[in-house]
Design a protein around this motif. Structure first.
Motif, short mmCIF file in Angstrom:
data_model
loop_
_atom_site.label_atom_id
_atom_site.label_comp_id
_atom_site.label_asym_id
_atom_site.label_seq_id
_atom_site.Cartn_x
_atom_site.Cartn_y
_atom_site.Cartn_z
N LYS A 1 0.81 -1.22 0.00
CA LYS A 1 0.00 0.00 0.00
C LYS A 1 0.85 1.27 0.00
O LYS A 1 0.31 2.38 0.04
CB LYS A 1 -0.95 0.01 1.21
N MET A 2 2.19 1.11 -0.03
CA MET A 2 3.07 2.29 -0.07
C MET A 2 3.15 2.84 -1.50
O MET A 2 3.23 2.08 -2.45
CB MET A 2 4.46 1.91 0.43
N PRO A 3 3.20 4.15 -1.68
CA PRO A 3 3.06 5.18 -0.65
C PRO A 3 1.63 5.22 -0.11
O PRO A 3 0.68 5.04 -0.87
CB PRO A 3 3.43 6.47 -1.37
N TYR A 4 1.50 5.45 1.19
CA TYR A 4 0.22 5.36 1.88
C TYR A 4 -0.22 6.75 2.32
O TYR A 4 0.46 7.41 3.09
CB TYR A 4 0.34 4.44 3.09
N LYS A 5 -1.35 7.18 1.80
CA LYS A 5 -1.85 8.52 2.13
C LYS A 5 -2.83 8.43 3.29
O LYS A 5 -3.74 7.61 3.29
CB LYS A 5 -2.53 9.14 0.91
N LYS A 6 -2.61 9.30 4.28
CA LYS A 6 -3.54 9.39 5.40
C LYS A 6 -4.37 10.66 5.25
O LYS A 6 -3.89 11.68 4.73
CB LYS A 6 -2.77 9.41 6.73
N LEU B 1 -4.92 13.28 6.61
CA LEU B 1 -4.46 14.31 7.53
C LEU B 1 -3.60 15.30 6.75
O LEU B 1 -3.10 15.00 5.67
CB LEU B 1 -3.64 13.69 8.67
N LYS B 2 -3.40 16.46 7.32
CA LYS B 2 -2.60 17.50 6.69
C LYS B 2 -1.35 17.77 7.52
O LYS B 2 -1.36 17.73 8.75
CB LYS B 2 -3.40 18.80 6.56
N THR B 3 -0.25 18.08 6.82
CA THR B 3 0.96 18.54 7.50
C THR B 3 0.81 20.01 7.84
O THR B 3 -0.15 20.67 7.42
CB THR B 3 2.20 18.34 6.62
N ARG B 4 1.78 20.55 8.57
CA ARG B 4 1.73 21.98 8.90
C ARG B 4 1.79 22.84 7.64
O ARG B 4 1.30 23.97 7.63
CB ARG B 4 2.89 22.34 9.83
N ALA B 5 2.40 22.30 6.59
CA ALA B 5 2.49 23.04 5.33
C ALA B 5 1.21 22.94 4.50
O ALA B 5 1.11 23.55 3.45
CB ALA B 5 3.67 22.52 4.50
N GLY B 6 0.24 22.16 4.98
CA GLY B 6 -1.03 22.03 4.26
C GLY B 6 -1.09 20.88 3.29
O GLY B 6 -2.13 20.64 2.67
N ALA B 7 0.01 20.14 3.14
CA ALA B 7 0.03 19.01 2.22
C ALA B 7 -0.54 17.77 2.91
O ALA B 7 -0.57 17.68 4.15
CB ALA B 7 1.46 18.73 1.75
N ASN B 8 -0.98 16.80 2.13
CA ASN B 8 -1.48 15.57 2.68
C ASN B 8 -0.34 14.77 3.32
O ASN B 8 0.78 14.75 2.81
CB ASN B 8 -2.14 14.70 1.60
N VAL B 9 -0.63 14.12 4.45
CA VAL B 9 0.34 13.23 5.07
C VAL B 9 0.41 11.95 4.23
O VAL B 9 -0.60 11.29 4.01
CB VAL B 9 -0.08 12.88 6.51
N GLN B 10 1.61 11.64 3.75
CA GLN B 10 1.79 10.45 2.93
C GLN B 10 3.08 9.74 3.31
O GLN B 10 4.15 10.33 3.24
CB GLN B 10 1.80 10.81 1.43
N TYR B 11 2.95 8.50 3.75
CA TYR B 11 4.13 7.70 4.07
C TYR B 11 4.75 7.23 2.77
O TYR B 11 4.10 6.60 1.95
CB TYR B 11 3.74 6.50 4.92
N ASP B 12 6.03 7.53 2.60
CA ASP B 12 6.66 7.31 1.30
C ASP B 12 7.09 5.87 1.07
O ASP B 12 7.05 5.38 -0.06
CB ASP B 12 7.87 8.24 1.14
N SER B 13 7.53 5.17 2.13
CA SER B 13 8.07 3.83 1.94
C SER B 13 8.22 3.14 3.28
O SER B 13 8.19 3.78 4.33
CB SER B 13 9.44 3.89 1.24
N GLY B 14 8.43 1.83 3.24
CA GLY B 14 8.65 1.07 4.47
C GLY B 14 7.91 -0.26 4.42
O GLY B 14 6.94 -0.43 3.67
N ASP B 15 8.38 -1.19 5.23
CA ASP B 15 7.73 -2.50 5.37
C ASP B 15 7.58 -2.77 6.86
O ASP B 15 8.40 -3.43 7.48
CB ASP B 15 8.57 -3.59 4.69
N TYR B 16 6.51 -2.25 7.44
CA TYR B 16 6.31 -2.33 8.88
C TYR B 16 6.11 -3.77 9.37
O TYR B 16 6.67 -4.14 10.41
CB TYR B 16 5.15 -1.44 9.30
#
Length: 494
Positions: free
Chosen positions: A117-122, A124-139
């Motif tokens: 599912k990466m990149p995974y968009k949540k 939520l917004k960052t302080r800069a107003g962009a969408n929170v998106q996890y770029d990579s990883g295998d949790y």
């Protein structure tokens, strides 16, 4: 704070739920920022917006209250609100596992974001107003690796044997995640002198995290020289006029990539000039050992220092056609998206139920910070972060009287972990490159702190399962543990 599973969060039934997936979290966050706080809502914002960590949580509602008081001002320290979010989330996961009669690791596995599912968009917004998106990883893989290293599956047997001998041991598990490489940019300038010495200038600040060593390595790898032949001058306005400094696990992501791109530009410029000097095509040239040479004919070469001398020019003499003066280049790597590093910790503790002493027996930490520039530096950063987290969990309490005056004003009162309190640390790594930057790196310095307190408290609570002790705050002092054990014994009529 409440977390609702895919079925129910009520009392545990005779069988575990079929899915046990968390569907929503609703909660309240109260933040005392003290007086004259420098960063206002940064910390509660970080906590509220990162509460869901590496888990798939479809819905989140957080009511945040920020209070200004006459206490000591609150500002950011290693993690800046992330450890608090991880603590709340991981305590919820432990409670869910207990309520649903599931293994704590299994419950987490079912709720972790899968790598596909990466990149995974949540939402939520960052302080800069962009969408929170996890770029990579295998949790899930990170969890599986650290559980295997710690012997999670074999621990119930050892725990049962210890309890039979009157010893209370426990094992805890926790995940943590950190957005790193906060932009919007950082500066990097690479300059080759006529003597062949290479200097790197950057607006990033060296605060003891090994910045100069890492940047020297990055530059040296592109110019075919030794890192010790590179001088790094960080945070000096006499070298560069732009720079944002050291915070938010950003240095290697931002400054590292600026230096990488600047060094590549210098290498390209050196090859272009050398192709005229050596009368060879650029694609037939390589940079190694401080010189540009023809591939397969090392005797046909020119040193970087000589190329720099040529590009300095001389009054009245011709200048190489199509070339700009100086063997140097500066770049400001631009990035708005965060590179998300993650960690998974497993801790084994032993609790003395008579004195409340907690002894950390074993500590396993797995971290994914993308490609590692200098593994030794990374290891030191992770160890330091864990030490900080151990302090958060067991020692560092800031006390006030009823009028808001601080009580813990010396290191005799405000305790810090020292070498005698720290266990041997086993650190493991996965390297999932970030697609957001050329180096494929993610930040390192803060990630080790974020899951630490939650993992330790999970282990303490597991050790005290026979008493039914549940812990909701840190630090957990020995006297407080004794009180909780006594209260649990009294409640059970022991």
């Amino acid at each position: 704070m409440r977390c609702r599973s895919a079925t129910s969060i009520g009392r545990s039934t005779s069988r575990p739920t079929r899915k046990a997936r968390c569907s929503a979290i609703r909660g309240r966050l109260l933040h005392d920022l003290g007086a004259y706080a420098l960063q206002d809502v940064n910390l509660p914002y970080n906590s509220a917006s990162t509460l869901t960590g590496p888990y798939m949580i479809p819905a989140l509602a957080m009511e945040v209250t920020v209070a200004a008081t006459n206490k000591t001002p609150v500002s950011s320290v290693r993690g800046a609100g992330y450890p608090q979010a991880a603590f709340a989330m991981e305590r919820l996961m432990d409670r869910l596992a207990r309520e649903l009669a599931l293994d704590r690791a299994e419950l987490r596995r079912r709720n972790l974001i899968p790598p596909e599912k990466m990149p995974y968009k949540k939402p939520l917004k960052t302080r800069a107003g962009a969408n929170v998106q996890y770029d990579s990883g295998d949790y899930p893989a990170c969890q599986a690796d650290v559980l295997a290293a710690a012997g999670w599956s074999d621990f119930p047997r050892r725990q049962s044997e210890a309890r039979a001998a009157g010893r209370y041991i426990g094992m805890g598990l926790s995940h943590g995640l950190k957005g790193t490489g906060r932009g919007p940019f950082e500066s990097g300038l690479v300059r080759v002198s006529p003597t062949g010495r290479v200097t790197v200038f950057t607006g990033a600040a060296a605060i003891g995290q090994g910045l100069c060593t890492a940047l020297a390595q990055i530059c040296a790898s592109e110019l075919g020289i030794r890192p010790e032949d590179v001088t790094v001058l960080p945070g000096d306005t006499s070298g560069v006029s732009l720079g944002l400094g050291a915070f938010a696990s950003r240095q290697t992501v931002t400054a590292g990539n600026s230096v990488l791109l600047a060094a590549r530009a210098v290498a390209d410029k050196a090859k272009k000039l050398a192709s005229h000097v050596l009368e060879a095509a650029e694609h037939d040239l390589e940079i190694a050992d401080g010189e540009v040479r023809v591939i397969g004919a090392r005797q046909l070469s020119v040193k970087l220092g000589e190329l720099s001398r040529i590009l300095r020019g001389a009054p009245g003499y011709g200048f190489p056609p199509g070339m700009e003066p100086g063997l140097e280049a500066d770049r400001q790597f631009r990035i708005d998206d965060l590179a998300y590093a993650n960690g998974c910790h497993v801790v084994e503790v032993e609790v003395d139920v008579e004195t409340g002493e907690v002894r950390i027996v074993k500590y396993y930490a797995l971290q994914d910070s993308g490609n590692l520039i200098n593994p030794m530096i990374v290891d030191g950063q992770v160890h330091g972060g864990i030490a900080h987290g151990i302090g958060n969990a067991l020692f560092e309490w800031m006390g006030y009287d009823d009028s808001g005056q601080p009580l813990t004003t010396t290191f005799a009162d405000y305790l810090l972990p020292t070498a005698t309190e720290l266990p041997m640390l086993t650190t493991l790594y996965r390297q999932t490159p970030s697609p957001l930057n050329p180096l494929g790196v993610k930040g390192v310095g803060e990630v080790g702190t974020i899951p630490a307190a939650a993992a330790i408290i999970s282990a303490v609570e597991d050790a005290l399962t026979p008493f039914g002790v549940h812990i909701a705050q840190v630090p957990i002092m020995p006297y407080r543990l004794v009180e909780l054990i006594a209260a649990a014994r009294q409640a059970r009529g022991h």
